[in-house]
Design a protein around this motif. Structure first.
Motif, PDB file in Angstrom:
ATOM      1  N   GLY A 299       0.891  -1.051  -0.157  1.00 21.87           N
ATOM      2  CA  GLY A 299       0.016  -0.046  -0.040  1.00 21.87           C
ATOM      3  C   GLY A 299       0.893   1.383  -0.007  1.00 21.87           C
ATOM      4  N   VAL A 300       0.305   2.270  -0.539  1.00 19.77           N
ATOM      5  CA  VAL A 300       1.285   3.508  -0.732  1.00 19.77           C
ATOM      6  C   VAL A 300       0.916   4.405   0.361  1.00 19.77           C
ATOM      7  CG1 VAL A 300       1.300   3.388  -3.336  1.00 19.77           C
ATOM      8  CG2 VAL A 300      -0.526   4.814  -2.144  1.00 19.77           C
ATOM      9  N   GLY A 301       0.017   3.982   1.477  1.00 17.31           N
ATOM     10  CA  GLY A 301      -0.262   5.186   2.666  1.00 17.31           C
ATOM     11  C   GLY A 301      -0.071   4.497   3.889  1.00 17.31           C
ATOM     12  N   PRO A 302       0.394   4.850   4.934  1.00 19.66           N
ATOM     13  CA  PRO A 302       1.432   5.790   4.912  1.00 19.66           C
ATOM     14  C   PRO A 302       2.602   5.254   4.128  1.00 19.66           C
ATOM     15  CG  PRO A 302       1.364   4.582   6.996  1.00 19.66           C
ATOM     16  CD  PRO A 302       0.276   4.114   6.287  1.00 19.66           C
ATOM     17  N   GLN A 303       3.280   6.342   3.485  1.00 14.24           N
ATOM     18  CA  GLN A 303       4.420   6.254   2.553  1.00 14.24           C
ATOM     19  C   GLN A 303       5.726   5.238   3.478  1.00 14.24           C
ATOM     20  OE1 GLN A 303       5.472   7.128  -0.815  1.00 14.24           O
ATOM     21  NE2 GLN A 303       3.304   7.470  -1.162  1.00 14.24           N
ATOM     22  N   PRO A 304       5.943   4.171   3.044  1.00  9.82           N
ATOM     23  CA  PRO A 304       7.200   3.353   3.669  1.00  9.82           C
ATOM     24  C   PRO A 304       8.330   3.992   2.966  1.00  9.82           C
ATOM     25  CG  PRO A 304       6.242   2.156   1.895  1.00  9.82           C
ATOM     26  CD  PRO A 304       5.326   3.376   2.047  1.00  9.82           C
ATOM     27  N   ARG A 305       9.410   3.955   3.908  1.00  2.26           N
ATOM     28  CA  ARG A 305      10.750   4.196   3.440  1.00  2.26           C
ATOM     29  C   ARG A 305      11.639   2.912   2.704  1.00  2.26           C
ATOM     30  NH1 ARG A 305      14.083   8.314   4.581  1.00  2.26           N
ATOM     31  NH2 ARG A 305      15.495   7.015   5.231  1.00  2.26           N
ATOM     32  N   ILE A 306      11.810   3.048   1.672  1.00  3.77           N
ATOM     33  CA  ILE A 306      12.370   1.740   0.742  1.00  3.77           C
ATOM     34  C   ILE A 306      13.715   2.289   0.374  1.00  3.77           C
ATOM     35  CG2 ILE A 306      11.997   0.507  -1.108  1.00  3.77           C
ATOM     36  CD1 ILE A 306       9.126   1.014  -1.015  1.00  3.77           C
ATOM     37  N   LEU A 307      14.501   1.303   0.536  1.00  2.03           N
ATOM     38  CA  LEU A 307      16.030   1.414  -0.032  1.00  2.03           C
ATOM     39  C   LEU A 307      16.335   0.507  -1.046  1.00  2.03           C
ATOM     40  CD1 LEU A 307      18.855   2.535  -0.183  1.00  2.03           C
ATOM     41  CD2 LEU A 307      19.479   0.830   1.669  1.00  2.03           C
ATOM     42  N   ILE A 308      16.647   0.500  -2.207  1.00  2.00           N
ATOM     43  CA  ILE A 308      17.089  -0.388  -3.230  1.00  2.00           C
ATOM     44  C   ILE A 308      18.460  -0.275  -3.198  1.00  2.00           C
ATOM     45  CG2 ILE A 308      16.706  -1.617  -5.444  1.00  2.00           C
ATOM     46  CD1 ILE A 308      14.219   0.196  -5.825  1.00  2.00           C
ATOM     47  N   PRO A 309      19.418  -1.382  -2.732  1.00  4.93           N
ATOM     48  CA  PRO A 309      21.037  -0.956  -2.743  1.00  4.93           C
ATOM     49  C   PRO A 309      21.588  -1.716  -3.961  1.00  4.93           C
ATOM     50  CG  PRO A 309      20.186  -2.811  -1.132  1.00  4.93           C
ATOM     51  CD  PRO A 309      18.774  -2.104  -1.691  1.00  4.93           C
ATOM     52  N   GLY A 310      22.461  -1.248  -4.576  1.00  3.22           N
ATOM     53  CA  GLY A 310      22.927  -1.940  -5.664  1.00  3.22           C
ATOM     54  C   GLY A 310      21.913  -1.968  -6.703  1.00  3.22           C
ATOM     55  N   ALA A 311      21.081  -1.025  -6.881  1.00  2.00           N
ATOM     56  CA  ALA A 311      20.068  -1.089  -7.847  1.00  2.00           C
ATOM     57  C   ALA A 311      20.284  -1.073  -9.382  1.00  2.00           C
ATOM     58  CB  ALA A 311      19.201   0.183  -7.615  1.00  2.00           C
ATOM     59  N   GLY A 312      21.533  -0.675  -9.686  1.00  2.00           N
ATOM     60  CA  GLY A 312      21.696  -0.726 -11.208  1.00  2.00           C
ATOM     61  C   GLY A 312      20.960   0.484 -11.699  1.00  2.00           C
ATOM     62  N   ARG A 313      20.353  -0.007 -12.815  1.00  2.00           N
ATOM     63  CA  ARG A 313      19.423   0.917 -13.779  1.00  2.00           C
ATOM     64  C   ARG A 313      18.069   1.255 -13.214  1.00  2.00           C
ATOM     65  NH1 ARG A 313      22.682   1.157 -18.051  1.00  2.00           N
ATOM     66  NH2 ARG A 313      23.773  -0.425 -18.625  1.00  2.00           N
ATOM     67  N   GLY A 314      17.840   0.318 -11.998  1.00  2.00           N
ATOM     68  CA  GLY A 314      16.704   0.962 -11.108  1.00  2.00           C
ATOM     69  C   GLY A 314      15.245   0.636 -11.841  1.00  2.00           C
ATOM     70  N   TYR A 315      15.088  -0.271 -12.472  1.00  2.00           N
ATOM     71  CA  TYR A 315      13.652  -0.766 -12.812  1.00  2.00           C
ATOM     72  C   TYR A 315      12.564  -0.634 -11.768  1.00  2.00           C
ATOM     73  CZ  TYR A 315      16.240  -1.254 -17.106  1.00  2.00           C
ATOM     74  OH  TYR A 315      17.042  -0.906 -18.189  1.00  2.00           O
TER      75      TYR A 315
ATOM     76  N   LEU B 283      22.670   5.329 -12.209  1.00  2.00           N
ATOM     77  CA  LEU B 283      21.981   6.247 -11.554  1.00  2.00           C
ATOM     78  C   LEU B 283      21.652   7.355 -12.667  1.00  2.00           C
ATOM     79  CD1 LEU B 283      23.934   6.764  -7.959  1.00  2.00           C
ATOM     80  CD2 LEU B 283      21.878   5.357  -8.489  1.00  2.00           C
ATOM     81  N   ALA B 284      22.482   8.056 -13.477  1.00  2.00           N
ATOM     82  CA  ALA B 284      22.386   9.135 -14.262  1.00  2.00           C
ATOM     83  C   ALA B 284      21.114   8.655 -15.328  1.00  2.00           C
ATOM     84  CB  ALA B 284      23.507   9.293 -15.191  1.00  2.00           C
TER      85      ALA B 284
ATOM     86  N   PRO C 179      16.047  13.763  -7.312  1.00  2.00           N
ATOM     87  CA  PRO C 179      17.510  13.696  -7.348  1.00  2.00           C
ATOM     88  C   PRO C 179      18.239  13.273  -6.163  1.00  2.00           C
ATOM     89  CG  PRO C 179      16.826  15.697  -7.791  1.00  2.00           C
ATOM     90  CD  PRO C 179      15.414  15.041  -7.803  1.00  2.00           C
ATOM     91  N   GLU C 180      17.485  13.853  -4.969  1.00  2.00           N
ATOM     92  CA  GLU C 180      18.269  13.896  -3.877  1.00  2.00           C
ATOM     93  C   GLU C 180      18.016  12.123  -3.253  1.00  2.00           C
ATOM     94  OE1 GLU C 180      13.991  15.257  -2.786  1.00  2.00           O
ATOM     95  OE2 GLU C 180      15.731  15.615  -4.382  1.00  2.00           O
ATOM     96  N   ASN C 181      17.359  11.383  -4.000  1.00  2.00           N
ATOM     97  CA  ASN C 181      17.205   9.982  -3.514  1.00  2.00           C
ATOM     98  C   ASN C 181      17.980   9.003  -4.369  1.00  2.00           C
ATOM     99  OD1 ASN C 181      15.223  10.980  -1.976  1.00  2.00           O
ATOM    100  ND2 ASN C 181      13.759   9.937  -2.748  1.00  2.00           N
ATOM    101  N   LEU C 182      18.659   9.848  -5.140  1.00  2.00           N
ATOM    102  CA  LEU C 182      19.667   8.943  -6.096  1.00  2.00           C
ATOM    103  C   LEU C 182      21.147   8.933  -5.303  1.00  2.00           C
ATOM    104  CD1 LEU C 182      18.645  10.097  -9.429  1.00  2.00           C
ATOM    105  CD2 LEU C 182      18.144   7.744  -8.390  1.00  2.00           C
ATOM    106  N   TRP C 183      21.730   7.894  -4.704  1.00  2.00           N
ATOM    107  CA  TRP C 183      22.887   8.017  -3.886  1.00  2.00           C
ATOM    108  C   TRP C 183      24.049   7.154  -4.668  1.00  2.00           C
ATOM    109  CZ3 TRP C 183      20.300   6.081   1.464  1.00  2.00           C
ATOM    110  CH2 TRP C 183      19.575   7.126   1.742  1.00  2.00           C
ATOM    111  N   GLN C 184      24.991   7.734  -5.118  1.00  2.00           N
ATOM    112  CA  GLN C 184      25.968   7.132  -5.613  1.00  2.00           C
ATOM    113  C   GLN C 184      27.237   6.801  -4.193  1.00  2.00           C
ATOM    114  OE1 GLN C 184      28.763   9.074  -8.238  1.00  2.00           O
ATOM    115  NE2 GLN C 184      30.029   7.286  -8.290  1.00  2.00           N
ATOM    116  N   ALA C 185      27.012   5.428  -3.791  1.00  2.00           N
ATOM    117  CA  ALA C 185      27.471   5.280  -2.570  1.00  2.00           C
ATOM    118  C   ALA C 185      27.933   3.720  -2.237  1.00  2.00           C
ATOM    119  CB  ALA C 185      26.660   5.603  -1.266  1.00  2.00           C
ATOM    120  N   ASP C 186      28.778   3.411  -1.213  1.00  2.00           N
ATOM    121  CA  ASP C 186      29.087   2.077  -0.961  1.00  2.00           C
ATOM    122  C   ASP C 186      27.835   1.837   0.095  1.00  2.00           C
ATOM    123  OD1 ASP C 186      30.045  -0.159   0.265  1.00  2.00           O
ATOM    124  OD2 ASP C 186      32.236   0.591   0.425  1.00  2.00           O
TER     125      ASP C 186
END
Length: 203
Positions: free
Chosen positions: A42-58, A81-82, A93-100
């Motif tokens: 469900g979209v509410g309340p909005q969960p915080r979701i992380l996709i690590p090593g997401a690649g092209r991010g589909y 990410l680009a 854009p602030e949710n796109l993290w180039q990081a380890d």
């Protein structure tokens, strides 16, 4: 704290993404098992979701299209990410993290981590640290869901690396309760019978 092996650093992954035929793990869209799982959210309340090593991010693209606005994407290499930013102009854009991944220490924990071909991209020696870091990034009761290759890739010297559910179980048991941990029933034909769908809940 652990870090990704220097043998598979940001430059290594940037090279793989930039070279035709070197990103064969990517199918160009969200895979059916993850789509089916995400369709249940469900979209509410909005969960915080992380996709690590997401690649092209589909997966991130799919969630964004469905109205999820607190989706963070982390990858070692700038190129995927680009590409995601170009493909989905409305993605924050602030949710796109180039990081380890192993160095991530956000101020707020996540409700959900999505696993799609990141685990198999790590040197196997980092798998215990992966499980520990996933648990550290999740709130109590938060979930880790996604796909793992349930097959060995004999002689592999670079990603993807395979394995078995028995091996994986030992990594996750100290931190998670097992809600689902079985062969995916709706894999793409080329991966049928070789993928393990997991849904684990932080203890």
């Amino acid at each position: 704290m652990q870090t990704v092996s220097s043998a598979f650093d940001a430059a290594y992954w940037q090279g793989r993404y930039a070279t035709a035929g070197r990103d064969t793990w990517s199918v160009g869209r969200i895979t059916p098992p993850l789509q089916a799982y995400l369709d249940q959210l469900g979209v509410g309340p909005q969960p915080r979701i992380l996709i690590p090593g997401a690649g092209r991010g589909y997966e991130a693209e799919y969630l964004h299209q469905r109205g999820f606005r607190h989706v963070m994407v982390a990858d070692f290499a700038p190129e995927p990410l680009a590409e995601l930013a170009d493909r989905v102009p409305g993605f924050p854009p602030e949710n796109l993290w180039q990081a380890d991944f192993f160095q991530l220490a956000p101020t707020e924990p996540f409700d959900l981590l999505i696993e799609q071909t990141f685990f198999c991209a790590l040197p196997p020696a980092l798998r215990p640290a992966y499980a520990q870091q996933c648990a550290a990034l999740l709130r109590p009761g938060g979930k880790l869901a996604g796909l793992l290759f349930d097959t060995p890739f004999a002689g592999a010297t670079e990603p993807p690396f395979g394995g078995s559910r028995e091996e994986y179980r030992a990594y996750f048991e100290p931190y998670f309760a097992f809600i689902h941990f079985d062969t995916a029933y709706n894999s793409l034909p080329a991966r049928a019978g070789r993928e393990l769908f997991i849904c684990l809940q932080k203890l």
